[in-house]
Design an enzyme around this catalytic site. Structure first.
Site, PDB file in Angstrom:
ATOM      1  N   CYS A 360       0.814  -1.225   0.000  1.00  0.00           N
ATOM      2  CA  CYS A 360       0.000   0.000   0.000  1.00  0.00           C
ATOM      3  C   CYS A 360       0.844   1.270   0.000  1.00  0.00           C
ATOM      4  O   CYS A 360       0.360   2.319  -0.418  1.00  0.00           O
ATOM      5  CB  CYS A 360      -0.875   0.070   1.241  1.00  0.00           C
ATOM      6  SG  CYS A 360      -1.907  -1.347   1.531  1.00  0.00           S
TER       7      CYS A 360
HETATM    8  O1  KQY Z   1      -4.436  -1.279   0.539  1.00  0.00           O
HETATM    9  C1  KQY Z   1      -3.918  -0.232   0.248  1.00  0.00           C
HETATM   10  N1  KQY Z   1      -3.410  -0.098  -0.940  1.00  0.00           N
HETATM   11  C2  KQY Z   1      -3.991   1.028   1.041  1.00  0.00           C
HETATM   12  C3  KQY Z   1      -4.448   0.983   2.404  1.00  0.00           C
HETATM   13  C4  KQY Z   1      -4.800   2.372   2.823  1.00  0.00           C
HETATM   14  C5  KQY Z   1      -5.345   2.450   4.153  1.00  0.00           C
HETATM   15  C6  KQY Z   1      -5.651   3.831   4.567  1.00  0.00           C
HETATM   16  N2  KQY Z   1      -5.646   3.987   5.952  1.00  0.00           N
END
Ligand code: KQY
Length: 381
Positions: A360
């Protein structure tokens, strides 16, 4: 640096002959952003910043890394990050480069283009995680302008973490997220597939229904399952029937077993143990600064930890370490499944406390010089 984003291109990537390559293809580098907001990152974001610096250092062993940092934090970030990691001044609301950065495209030797999706903080005012998000909405355009690359502006709300591709025409997605009404109200699956064909250059879709239990992104695929190679997908897994993740993983496994990819292959499924279950502690929750701008995090909340949320670097996998009971097993499974790549574990609990994982917070920049063949639908020659 905040540059004036260039005017987007008029056509679509597919019409112009561009497509999104797989993450396991060669990279030119990696982009990250810096965690700063104290309402999402405990103790004024300091433990989070150390965790991000460790991820940047791990990836920098394999490919160049650049980190976007607000002007106010630039000096402190420079001091924490290794000297070979670039620091670029870039305004942002939070630090999820996977979701707010460009999705890079290939299509002409030596060149890259990028897709700039619309972003609404995972649901806008109806279930989103913070507001405002206007600086995040501009990050992809700023990055592409900074690099001097052309940009397509896609007419949908979606995040990079909601998309995986195999680089050969297949997209892997989760319905609960990509078709969620708080992203694109009224959107049908057919219309979404049409738009993703145009903006990712894919020709075939594998839809899982759900992502990881209690994932605040409404089930990003990058926490649930990802391609390890064409025809090979890893899936977060638990054998504990009492765990709410059990049914989700079972159903996903069934859908993958029934699926074919764009080239007509069956999918080999590699099961990765789920860490935990993991929960936010009292001490961790107490370190957050409450704010009306950010969804509160509470002690006892189940954390959506997953080893699937790793990053492919050149010659390596940078994998979250989340639970001493399962870290080694997950790393060993990934090492067997991805021969020839080093598997490097990096502590990732602090990243998970902010709501995500290593995938992420990263965005790969493909190497535009790598040899590639444009995906074409089977039977289309
Ligand atoms: O899974 C993702 N690509 C991002 C997670 C973001 C979480 C925001 N708090």
């Amino acid at each position: 640096m905040n540059t004036v984003p260039r005017t987007p291109l008029g056509g679509t990537p597919a019409a112009d002959g561009w497509w999104m390559p797989a993450e396991y293809e060669p990279h030119e580098g990696c982009w990250m952003l810096w965690p700063e907001r104290p309402d999402n990152w405990r103790e004024q974001a300091q433990p989070g910043q150390r965790a991000f610096a460790a991820v940047a250092a791990a990836i920098a062993r394999f490919e160049p890394v650049r980190v976007g940092v607000s002007a106010a934090h630039a000096a402190a970030a420079r001091a924490l990050l290794p000297p070979d990691v670039g620091v670029v001044t870039l305004a942002h609301d939070d630090c999820w480069m996977r979701d707010v950065g460009p999705t890079y495209l290939v299509g002409a030797p030596g060149q890259l283009r990028g897709v700039h999706w619309h972003f609404n903080a995972w649901g806008g005012l109806d279930g989103g995680l913070y507001h405002p998000w206007d600086q995040d909405e501009r990050v992809a355009a700023e990055v592409l302008a900074l690099e001097g690359r052309s940009r397509y502006r896609a007419p949908i709300v979606i995040e990079g973490g909601a998309i995986h591709v195999d680089g050969e025409g297949t997209a892997l997605l989760a319905e609960e997220c990509v078709l969620h009404p708080n992203r694109n109200p009224g959107m049908t699956r057919e219309r979404m597939e049409g738009l993703l064909r145009e903006y990712l250059g894919v020709t075939h879709f594998i839809w899982l229904r759900l992502g990881v239990y209690n994932d605040e992104t409404d089930g990003h695929i990058d926490n649930m399952a990802c391609f390890l190679a064409p025809g090979k997908v890893c899936l977060t897994w638990t054998e504990d029937r009492a765990d709410p993740q059990y049914e989700r993983s079972q159903e996903a496994g069934e859908r993958l077993a029934a699926a074919r990819d764009a080239r007509g292959r069956h999918i080999e499924v590699v099961k990765l143990p789920m860490p935990g279950p993991l929960f936010m502690t009292e001490t961790e929750a107490a370190g957050l600064t409450a704010s009306a701008a950010c969804k509160p995090r509470r002690a006892g909340e189940r954390l959506a930890g997953s080893y699937v949320n790793f990053y492919f670097a050149n010659g390596a996998l940078v994998v979250p370490q989340l639970d001493v009971r399962t870290d080694a097993e997950a790393a060993a499974i990934l090492a067997r499944a991805c021969p020839g790549r080093e598997v490097l574990g990096v502590p990732a609990r602090e990243i998970l406390l902010g709501g995500g994982g290593i995938h992420c917070i990263t965005q790969q920049v493909p190497d535009p010089r790598a040899p590639r063949t444009r995906p074409v639908p089977v039977g289309a020659g």
